[in-house]
Design a protein around this motif. Structure first.
Motif, mmCIF file in Angstrom:
data_model
loop_
_atom_site.group_PDB
_atom_site.id
_atom_site.type_symbol
_atom_site.label_atom_id
_atom_site.label_comp_id
_atom_site.label_asym_id
_atom_site.label_seq_id
_atom_site.Cartn_x
_atom_site.Cartn_y
_atom_site.Cartn_z
ATOM 1 N N ALA A 78 6.706 13.905 8.289
ATOM 2 C CA ALA A 78 8.034 13.294 9.370
ATOM 3 C C ALA A 78 8.506 11.632 8.708
ATOM 4 O O ALA A 78 7.752 11.190 8.975
ATOM 5 C CB ALA A 78 7.543 13.277 10.072
ATOM 6 N N TYR A 79 9.249 11.447 8.998
ATOM 7 C CA TYR A 79 9.887 9.517 9.622
ATOM 8 C C TYR A 79 9.238 9.497 10.357
ATOM 9 O O TYR A 79 9.537 10.098 11.650
ATOM 10 C CB TYR A 79 11.485 9.661 9.004
ATOM 11 N N PRO A 80 8.277 7.969 10.378
ATOM 12 C CA PRO A 80 7.551 7.877 11.716
ATOM 13 C C PRO A 80 8.505 7.890 12.936
ATOM 14 O O PRO A 80 7.553 7.673 13.919
ATOM 15 C CB PRO A 80 6.883 6.492 11.282
ATOM 16 N N ARG A 81 10.201 7.502 12.691
ATOM 17 C CA ARG A 81 10.782 7.252 13.735
ATOM 18 C C ARG A 81 11.769 7.226 13.506
ATOM 19 O O ARG A 81 12.813 6.392 13.228
ATOM 20 C CB ARG A 81 11.318 4.910 13.964
ATOM 21 N N ALA A 82 11.912 9.247 13.705
ATOM 22 C CA ALA A 82 12.994 9.435 14.095
ATOM 23 C C ALA A 82 12.815 10.943 14.813
ATOM 24 O O ALA A 82 11.767 10.606 15.324
ATOM 25 C CB ALA A 82 13.187 9.772 12.248
ATOM 26 N N SER A 83 13.843 11.025 14.990
ATOM 27 C CA SER A 83 13.679 13.008 15.878
ATOM 28 C C SER A 83 13.086 13.548 14.870
ATOM 29 O O SER A 83 12.950 13.707 13.566
ATOM 30 C CB SER A 83 15.551 13.333 16.459
ATOM 31 N N ARG A 84 12.499 14.714 15.712
ATOM 32 C CA ARG A 84 12.110 15.813 15.323
ATOM 33 C C ARG A 84 13.137 16.729 14.136
ATOM 34 O O ARG A 84 14.382 16.551 14.607
ATOM 35 C CB ARG A 84 10.975 16.937 16.416
ATOM 36 N N ALA A 85 12.542 17.395 13.209
ATOM 37 C CA ALA A 85 14.102 17.568 12.367
ATOM 38 C C ALA A 85 13.640 18.801 12.092
ATOM 39 O O ALA A 85 13.830 19.951 13.262
ATOM 40 C CB ALA A 85 13.102 17.751 10.470
ATOM 41 N N GLU A 86 15.705 19.215 12.208
ATOM 42 C CA GLU A 86 16.016 21.035 12.540
ATOM 43 C C GLU A 86 16.668 20.918 11.417
ATOM 44 O O GLU A 86 17.263 20.244 10.272
ATOM 45 C CB GLU A 86 17.364 20.247 13.470
ATOM 46 N N VAL A 97 20.625 30.051 -6.151
ATOM 47 C CA VAL A 97 19.942 28.737 -6.044
ATOM 48 C C VAL A 97 19.556 28.857 -4.943
ATOM 49 O O VAL A 97 20.633 28.249 -3.388
ATOM 50 C CB VAL A 97 21.124 27.297 -6.178
ATOM 51 N N PRO A 98 18.008 28.673 -5.219
ATOM 52 C CA PRO A 98 17.461 29.009 -3.235
ATOM 53 C C PRO A 98 17.537 26.856 -2.792
ATOM 54 O O PRO A 98 17.519 26.692 -4.003
ATOM 55 C CB PRO A 98 16.193 29.215 -3.908
ATOM 56 N N ILE A 99 17.823 27.010 -1.783
ATOM 57 C CA ILE A 99 17.882 25.266 -1.335
ATOM 58 C C ILE A 99 17.839 25.435 0.194
ATOM 59 O O ILE A 99 18.601 26.653 0.567
ATOM 60 C CB ILE A 99 19.706 24.728 -2.002
ATOM 61 N N ALA A 100 16.714 24.894 0.823
ATOM 62 C CA ALA A 100 16.623 24.099 2.284
ATOM 63 C C ALA A 100 17.134 22.768 2.307
ATOM 64 O O ALA A 100 16.554 22.134 2.393
ATOM 65 C CB ALA A 100 15.587 24.865 2.592
ATOM 66 N N VAL A 101 18.041 22.592 3.574
ATOM 67 C CA VAL A 101 17.991 20.902 3.865
ATOM 68 C C VAL A 101 18.016 21.719 6.120
ATOM 69 O O VAL A 101 18.282 21.942 6.220
ATOM 70 C CB VAL A 101 19.571 20.662 3.504
ATOM 71 N N ALA A 102 16.552 19.894 5.976
ATOM 72 C CA ALA A 102 16.704 19.771 7.067
ATOM 73 C C ALA A 102 17.579 18.646 7.565
ATOM 74 O O ALA A 102 17.368 17.519 6.775
ATOM 75 C CB ALA A 102 15.286 19.753 7.741
ATOM 76 N N TRP A 103 17.689 18.032 8.819
ATOM 77 C CA TRP A 103 18.250 16.959 9.061
ATOM 78 C C TRP A 103 18.039 15.924 10.236
ATOM 79 O O TRP A 103 16.354 16.983 11.454
ATOM 80 C CB TRP A 103 19.700 16.911 9.587
ATOM 81 N N PHE A 104 17.219 14.610 9.788
ATOM 82 C CA PHE A 104 17.056 14.198 11.368
ATOM 83 C C PHE A 104 17.535 13.081 11.333
ATOM 84 O O PHE A 104 18.633 12.719 10.857
ATOM 85 C CB PHE A 104 15.470 13.312 11.535
ATOM 86 N N SER A 105 17.934 12.350 12.829
ATOM 87 C CA SER A 105 18.931 11.324 13.057
ATOM 88 C C SER A 105 17.368 9.854 13.292
ATOM 89 O O SER A 105 16.126 10.237 13.395
ATOM 90 C CB SER A 105 18.895 11.081 14.698
ATOM 91 N N THR A 106 17.626 8.642 12.590
ATOM 92 C CA THR A 106 16.497 6.935 12.909
ATOM 93 C C THR A 106 17.645 5.643 13.363
ATOM 94 O O THR A 106 18.666 6.075 13.133
ATOM 95 C CB THR A 106 16.001 7.434 11.884
ATOM 96 N N VAL A 113 14.634 4.038 5.731
ATOM 97 C CA VAL A 113 14.329 5.029 5.314
ATOM 98 C C VAL A 113 14.017 5.967 3.990
ATOM 99 O O VAL A 113 13.062 6.080 3.522
ATOM 100 C CB VAL A 113 15.929 6.293 5.915
ATOM 101 N N LEU A 114 15.021 5.174 2.859
ATOM 102 C CA LEU A 114 14.583 5.187 1.209
ATOM 103 C C LEU A 114 13.424 4.048 0.752
ATOM 104 O O LEU A 114 13.172 5.033 -0.077
ATOM 105 C CB LEU A 114 16.401 4.725 0.923
ATOM 106 N N SER A 115 13.468 3.177 1.809
ATOM 107 C CA SER A 115 12.053 2.099 1.212
ATOM 108 C C SER A 115 10.995 2.924 1.450
ATOM 109 O O SER A 115 10.008 3.260 0.731
ATOM 110 C CB SER A 115 12.140 1.037 1.195
ATOM 111 N N HIS A 116 11.183 3.265 2.640
ATOM 112 C CA HIS A 116 9.801 4.038 3.168
ATOM 113 C C HIS A 116 9.140 5.263 2.275
ATOM 114 O O HIS A 116 8.008 5.303 1.874
ATOM 115 C CB HIS A 116 10.143 4.780 4.810
ATOM 116 N N TYR A 117 10.490 6.492 2.198
ATOM 117 C CA TYR A 117 10.252 7.557 0.776
ATOM 118 C C TYR A 117 9.608 7.191 -0.405
ATOM 119 O O TYR A 117 8.967 7.789 -1.274
ATOM 120 C CB TYR A 117 11.288 8.528 1.828
#
Length: 284
Positions: A78-86, A97-106, A113-117
């Protein structure tokens, strides 16, 4: 669990943004990009995180939705400074084409965010793939040869915050759908053997066109292509840099909008072009 109203607010930009992200995934699958040729014993298992731990089941979330959310989140802490993913979407490109997508906000910026990951992936010895869409978005991720999945964290700046989209998907089956380019999509005449992938999602048609030009630079090819689009009645946005070796710009005509990306070819002279379009209603 997000409310219905907030869900709609999130889904509209997310679904538009997914056009560019899925287009990038297809581009990697198209070129057989199995980076690093790592075997299954080298797969990275991230440490447990709040999002990886079994949560208390929110009211209204089905067992299928719980499984899809886990599928999207399990490959990244999980991103350290973000809402819980949904959960945002699951298998929207079709059952093959199996794919799953979740979202969060910060409140952090897309670059943070990109640099962290990116650093998370590098610290675990994974070959990092990625793309920047100017200051407002982009993605980082990696290819898993063991499961033939692309695993991504994509970000989009919106309304003073950053939306993050965590996804895991097997995109290679999309290549079986490759077909000729619809005649209403303008392309540079020198584009070699372009093909398109088309699919439906959320009441719209998505088209991802890929091809190569044997010579030129992203800037010179982009200038000619922008002129061609303008001549055919398309509106084009400002040019943005994409990483260190490419450019991108938005394009729109009627109810069709999208993004064109041009990059220097990695192993040969010339330019790679990718056009991702979201079409609502009839072709322009």
């Amino acid at each position: 669990m997000m409310s219905r109203a907030s869900s709609l607010v999130i889904r509209v930009p997310a679904l538009l943004f997914s056009v560019a992200v899925v287009g990038s995934l297809i581009g990697f699958a198209w070129e057989g990009a199995v980076y690093g040729r790592r075997d299954a014993t080298e797969e990275w298992a991230p440490p447990p995180s709040l999002d990886d731990a079994p949560p208390a089941k929110p009211a209204g979330r089905s067992p299928e939705e719980e499984a899809a959310l886990k599928r999207a989140l399990v490959h990244f802490p999980a991103y350290p400074r973000a809402s819980r993913a949904e959960l945002l979407a699951v298998d929207y490109l079709g059952p093959d084409v199996p794919i799953a997508v979740a979202w969060f906000s910060t409140k952090d910026t897309p670059e943070q965010v990109l640099s962290h990951y990116r650093q998370v992936l590098l610290d675990n010895g994974l070959p990092v793939l990625g793309e920047r869409h100017g200051e407002h978005g982009g993605w980082v991720g990696y290819w898993s040869p063991a499961t033939e999945e692309m695993r991504l964290v994509s970000v989009l700046a919106q309304g003073g915050e950053t939306l993050g989209f965590v996804s895991a998907g097997q995109v290679a089956p999309l290549l079986k759908r490759a077909s000729r380019v619809p005649p209403w999509i303008p392309l540079p005449p020198e584009l070699g053997q372009p093909v398109t992938l088309s699919f439906s999602m959320e009441g719209a048609s998505h088209h991802v066109v890929s091809g190569q030009l044997p010579e030129g630079s992203p800037t010179s090819v982009g200038e000619r292509y922008r002129s061609l689009l303008t001549q055919q009645g398309w509106d084009v946005g400002a040019v943005e840099p994409v990483d260190a070796n490419g450019i991108a710009f938005e394009l729109m005509k009627g109810t069709t909008l999208g993004r064109a990306t041009l990059r220097t070819r990695a192993e040969a002279p010339g330019v790679e072009l990718q056009v991702s379009l979201l079409q609502r209603g009839a072709a322009p």
